[in-house]
Design a protein around this motif. Structure first.
Motif, PDB file in Angstrom:
ATOM      1  N   UNK A 182      16.319  -2.264  10.670  1.00  0.00           N
ATOM      2  CA  UNK A 182      15.572  -2.420   9.419  1.00  0.00           C
ATOM      3  C   UNK A 182      16.189  -1.625   8.273  1.00  0.00           C
ATOM      4  N   UNK A 183      17.043  -0.662   8.606  1.00  0.00           N
ATOM      5  CA  UNK A 183      17.641   0.166   7.561  1.00  0.00           C
ATOM      6  C   UNK A 183      18.800  -0.526   6.853  1.00  0.00           C
TER       7      UNK A 183
ATOM      8  N   UNK B  26       0.839  -1.212   0.000  1.00  0.00           N
ATOM      9  CA  UNK B  26       0.000   0.000   0.000  1.00  0.00           C
ATOM     10  C   UNK B  26       0.871   1.258   0.000  1.00  0.00           C
ATOM     11  N   UNK B  27       0.424   2.281  -0.712  1.00  0.00           N
ATOM     12  CA  UNK B  27       1.215   3.516  -0.827  1.00  0.00           C
ATOM     13  C   UNK B  27       1.330   4.285   0.482  1.00  0.00           C
ATOM     14  N   UNK B  28       0.353   4.113   1.348  1.00  0.00           N
ATOM     15  CA  UNK B  28       0.331   4.911   2.579  1.00  0.00           C
ATOM     16  C   UNK B  28       1.033   4.243   3.756  1.00  0.00           C
ATOM     17  N   UNK B  29       1.705   3.163   3.487  1.00  0.00           N
ATOM     18  CA  UNK B  29       2.315   2.400   4.579  1.00  0.00           C
ATOM     19  C   UNK B  29       3.632   3.054   5.036  1.00  0.00           C
ATOM     20  N   UNK B  30       3.904   2.947   6.323  1.00  0.00           N
ATOM     21  CA  UNK B  30       5.174   3.450   6.846  1.00  0.00           C
ATOM     22  C   UNK B  30       6.256   2.386   6.676  1.00  0.00           C
ATOM     23  N   UNK B  31       7.489   2.816   6.776  1.00  0.00           N
ATOM     24  CA  UNK B  31       8.598   1.864   6.624  1.00  0.00           C
ATOM     25  C   UNK B  31       8.551   0.792   7.708  1.00  0.00           C
ATOM     26  N   UNK B  32       8.142   1.173   8.905  1.00  0.00           N
ATOM     27  CA  UNK B  32       8.060   0.217  10.014  1.00  0.00           C
ATOM     28  C   UNK B  32       7.018  -0.866   9.766  1.00  0.00           C
ATOM     29  N   UNK B  33       5.960  -0.539   9.025  1.00  0.00           N
ATOM     30  CA  UNK B  33       4.883  -1.499   8.749  1.00  0.00           C
ATOM     31  C   UNK B  33       5.196  -2.402   7.548  1.00  0.00           C
ATOM     32  N   UNK B  34       6.236  -2.072   6.812  1.00  0.00           N
ATOM     33  CA  UNK B  34       6.574  -2.799   5.581  1.00  0.00           C
ATOM     34  C   UNK B  34       6.742  -4.299   5.813  1.00  0.00           C
ATOM     35  N   UNK B  35       7.346  -4.669   6.919  1.00  0.00           N
ATOM     36  CA  UNK B  35       7.595  -6.076   7.231  1.00  0.00           C
ATOM     37  C   UNK B  35       6.308  -6.905   7.177  1.00  0.00           C
TER      38      UNK B  35
END
Ligand SMILES: [Zn+2]
Length: 131
Positions: free
Chosen positions: A127-128, A61-70
């Protein structure tokens, strides 16, 4: 020197590696063993069928944060390895580790130190690190 299982394994490999002692043999055996790991995983899907691989484009999803990517990334594997496939893959991975350690020994590298440095890098970058 640390008395870890990694160090014991490194010492054992050093003692038993005789026939393929040349770094050229070790590199080619390392490459071959990697192929055998991959082949054993693929055969779990294509011959046994205990796992299913459904590779497709990752939908994020386009609105997702990097933390939620997992939570949105898929490994494309469903099912569970049967005991036979699990044993085969573990055997091939063990053989692959043997040649990785043989490379370390030939180049006078300490695998335990490599693990420690890699853990520190992962802990630092989190995560980076983008694995
Ligand atoms: Zn299986």
């Amino acid at each position: 020197m640390c008395d870890s299982i990694i160090n014991k394994f490194q010492d054992s490999v050093s003692e038993v590696l005789i026939r393929h002692k040349s770094i050229l043999d070790i590199i080619s055996k390392y490459q071959e063993s990697c192929s055998k790991v991959n082949r054993s995983i693929i055969k779990s899907a294509t011959s046994c069928g205990c796992i299913h691989v459904d590779g497709k484009k990752q939908t994020i999803p386009e609105t997702i944060s990097y933390k939620e990517l997992h939570d949105f990334m898929n490994n494309h594997v469903s099912g569970d390895l049967c005991d036979i496939c699990k044993d085969k893959i573990e055997k091939e991975m063990g053989n692959h580790l043997f040649y990785l350690v043989a490379l370390c020994n030939t180049l006078d590298l300490d695998l335990h130190e490599i693990f420690k440095k890699q853990c520190k890098s992962i802990d630092t970058l989190g995560k980076y690190s983008l694995y």
